[in-house]
Design an enzyme around this catalytic site. Structure first.
Site, PDB file in Angstrom:
ATOM      1  N   ASP A  80       0.651  -1.113   0.165  1.00  0.00           N
ATOM      2  CA  ASP A  80       0.115   0.190  -0.065  1.00  0.00           C
ATOM      3  C   ASP A  80       0.877   1.598   0.299  1.00  0.00           C
ATOM      4  OD1 ASP A  80      -2.871   1.328   0.592  1.00  0.00           O
ATOM      5  OD2 ASP A  80      -1.840   1.961   2.008  1.00  0.00           O
ATOM      6  N   GLU A 139       0.918  -0.967  -5.202  1.00  0.00           N
ATOM      7  CA  GLU A 139       0.096   0.383  -5.280  1.00  0.00           C
ATOM      8  C   GLU A 139       1.164   1.587  -5.691  1.00  0.00           C
ATOM      9  OE1 GLU A 139      -3.078   3.392  -3.830  1.00  0.00           O
ATOM     10  OE2 GLU A 139      -1.587   3.042  -2.365  1.00  0.00           O
TER      11      GLU A 139
HETATM   12  C1  GLC Z   1      -3.877   3.190  -0.129  1.00  0.00           C
HETATM   13  C2  GLC Z   1      -4.848   2.542   0.225  1.00  0.00           C
HETATM   14  C3  GLC Z   1      -6.562   4.076   0.435  1.00  0.00           C
HETATM   15  C4  GLC Z   1      -6.010   4.454   1.748  1.00  0.00           C
HETATM   16  C5  GLC Z   1      -4.416   4.900   1.637  1.00  0.00           C
HETATM   17  C6  GLC Z   1      -4.143   5.298   3.211  1.00  0.00           C
HETATM   18  O1  GLC Z   1      -4.136   4.314  -1.371  1.00  0.00           O
HETATM   19  O2  GLC Z   1      -5.557   2.501  -1.034  1.00  0.00           O
HETATM   20  O3  GLC Z   1      -7.484   3.416   0.494  1.00  0.00           O
HETATM   21  O4  GLC Z   1      -6.236   5.344   2.384  1.00  0.00           O
HETATM   22  O5  GLC Z   1      -3.575   3.323   1.117  1.00  0.00           O
HETATM   23  O6  GLC Z   1      -3.486   4.025   3.340  1.00  0.00           O
END
Ligand code: GLC
Length: 548
Positions: free
Chosen positions: A205, A247
């Site tokens: 993440d 991500e």
């Molecule tokens: C990522 C997740 C999101 C979250 C953020 C902070 O972007 O997909 O849902 O709010 O990280 O952890």
């Protein structure tokens, strides 16, 4: 020179399915989805053709950010069940030959994490340097604020320590300090904790944001990429079959950095492609896709894109130009209550005006362009969203298993989030209806699996004079033609996608690689139909065509 062939890895052509544990299936009648509830639905997921489940965070958390604010990395949130339930789930998933990955937020923790609690109390203690503390709340002015509609600064003052701490996201999510080697050790050790339970990998993440440096924007810094290499080396050494998906919501060239030379992550979500798919629908032009594709090809061995249309976040528009963003807002944001941060918190079906052809076209692109597809729970049913809910909760409502009040999700009158419902939008209603979106999705997954070239093959755009038509030839790469005697393994698959709101005559060039006649594998007409140049492709239609 010929290179030794590196065998394909399981994730390169797997079909993924994202689950939010708390809204998937409640087995206790308390309105909250359970880990046990997922185990109960493996039949369904296997029937659909899913290879690997991705669970969004289910760890101990105050749920300020739906669990992406982790208070204890080694504990299961009691709402969702127990560690034993998790272990049983892994075993059940593996017993079916499926895989399981989880989500790890490593950039930040929850404020409730004991590291933060200790850090704020004792600057000189063991945890004193675990977070990014400072006296100047104006440091790092180049670093953008991500949750722009809630936060006005990336710094918040902590009364206990009498200093500011840095946070990329909500103020309840302090950033870990990666300049502290102890943080690295903690992270590797919690990874081992989960991997030793038999996990098949995890999603990293918010991974671009690990480090901060003066004068820089704080995304994809060399130090961050170096840490990812360290993580990869650790994984390769201890868990060589596992994989990591990043991500990294970054501009295209920067996104590719996360693959490195095949020594960083195995997979990166295809943020460069995703908005282009919506743009193509909005403008009835294939060019947004045609233009980005060359930037996405020729990855290092073992690297793959994770293609997606939607997920638990807003349809993010952070990385498109302002002109593109305005265009996408005007096409897909009819009401400001649907906005979240810089994006749009709506599900796929409503974004497509619940138009079956458009939904199928988008699915066909996600399953048909190079990469491994990620389906977000409920998209296979065309689930709606609830824009009256705050922030991204609009797209996080309970899975609809059956028609009726609890949607088969729960027997409780007070589900964790309201059930959106809608006639015909449930697994029970669609599973036996041969014309349902669910059955279409299942057939599409089957067709995709019959044609591995869609995920891992060569990609060649066919030049056609019609701007609304995307025409592509896909073929298996030579090294993947394992069954040398099978003539089909080198046969081209031609994919046609029509972004026009009206039917189009198929130009001859589009079918040249099929000697002028194709047979529909799957598409907007019945499988098996012969298609010749001059034949019509319906409005927002698609065909995956093989040679006769
Ligand atoms: C990522 C997740 C999101 C979250 C953020 C902070 O972007 O997909 O849902 O709010 O990280 O952890």
């Amino acid at each position: 020179m010929t290179h030794a062939h590196i065998p394909r890895r399981w994730y390169e052509n797997a079909v993924f399915y994202q689950i939010l544990v708390g809204v998937f299936n409640d087995t206790e009648g308390r309105g909250i989805g359970k880990l046990k509830g997922i185990a109960e639905k493996l039949d369904y997921l296997q029937w659909l053709g899913i290879d690997c489940l991705w669970l969004s965070p289910f760890y101990a958390s105050p749920l300020r950010d739906d669990g992406y604010d982790i208070a204890d990395y080694r504990a299961v949130h009691p709402d969702y069940g127990t560690m034993e339930d998790f272990e049983d789930l892994i075993a059940a998933v593996h017993a079916r030959g499926m895989k399981l990955i989880t989500d790890l937020a490593l950039n930040h923790t929850s404020m409730d994490h004991h590291w933060f609690q200790e850090s704020r109390k004792d600057p000189h203690g063991r945890y004193g340097d675990y977070y990014v503390w400072g006296d100047d709340p104006h440091r790092y002015p180049e670093i953008r604020i991500i949750f722009t509609d809630v936060e006005t600064s990336n710094w918040s003052f902590d009364e206990v320590r009498g200093q500011y701490y840095f946070h990329r996201f909500y103020k309840e999510q302090p950033d870990l300090n990666y300049d502290n080697p102890d943080v690295h050790e903690e992270v590797l050790s919690l990874i081992d904790f989960w991997m030793d339970k038999g996990l098949d990998g995890f999603r990293l993440d918010a991974i671009p944001y690990l480090y901060e440096r003066d004068g820089l924007g704080g995304e994809s810094l060399p130090e961050t990429l170096e840490f990812i290499e360290k993580l990869r080396a650790h994984m390769d050494k201890h868990y060589p079959d596992a994989f990591m998906v990043a991500e990294a919501n970054q501009p295209p060239a920067e996104t590719r950095e996360y693959f490195g030379d095949g020594d960083r992550v195995h997979m990166v979500f295809n943020f460069p492609l995703m908005p282009r798919l919506y743009q193509a629908i909005a403008t009835s032009q294939a060019s947004p896709i045609v233009e980005i594709m060359p930037e996405l090809l020729h990855l290092p061995a073992g690297a793959q894109w994770g293609n997606f249309l939607r997920n638990h976040d807003e349809l993010t528009l952070e990385m498109v130009t302002e002109i593109e963003r305005d265009l996408l807002y005007s096409a897909f944001l009819p009401d400001d209550s649907m906005r979240a941060h810089l994006g749009i918190a709506r599900r796929l079906a409503p974004l497509m005006d619940n138009d079956r052809a458009k939904i199928e076209l988008m699915f066909a692109l996600m399953f048909g362009l190079p990469g491994a597809p990620f389906l977000y729970y409920g998209e296979e049913l065309g689930m709606h969203d609830d824009s009256s809910l705050q922030d991204r909760d609009a797209v996080r409502t309970p899975m609809q298993w059956e028609p009726g009040p609890g949607a088969g999700f729960t027997t409780s009158d007070t589900p964790k989030r309201p059930i959106v419902g809608g006639e015909g939008i449930s697994v029970a209603e669609q599973r036996h209806d041969p014309h349902s979106l669910l059955r279409f999705t299942r057939s599409l997954i089957a067709a995709r699996k019959a044609h591995p070239e869609l995920g891992i093959g060569n990609y060649e755009a066919i030049e056609v004079a019609e701007p609304a038509l995307l025409a592509i030839t896909r073929t298996l790469k030579v090294e993947d033609r394992v069954i040398a005697s099978d003539p089909l393994s080198s046969a081209p698959l031609v994919c046609l996608y029509n972004f026009a709101p009206h039917p189009l005559a198929i130009p001859p060039q589009a079918l040249a690689n099929l000697s002028g006649i194709g047979r529909v594998e799957i598409g907007s007409v019945e499988a098996g139909t012969e298609i010749r140049s001059g034949d019509v492709i319906p409005a927002f239609g698609f065909f995956w065509l093989t040679a006769q």
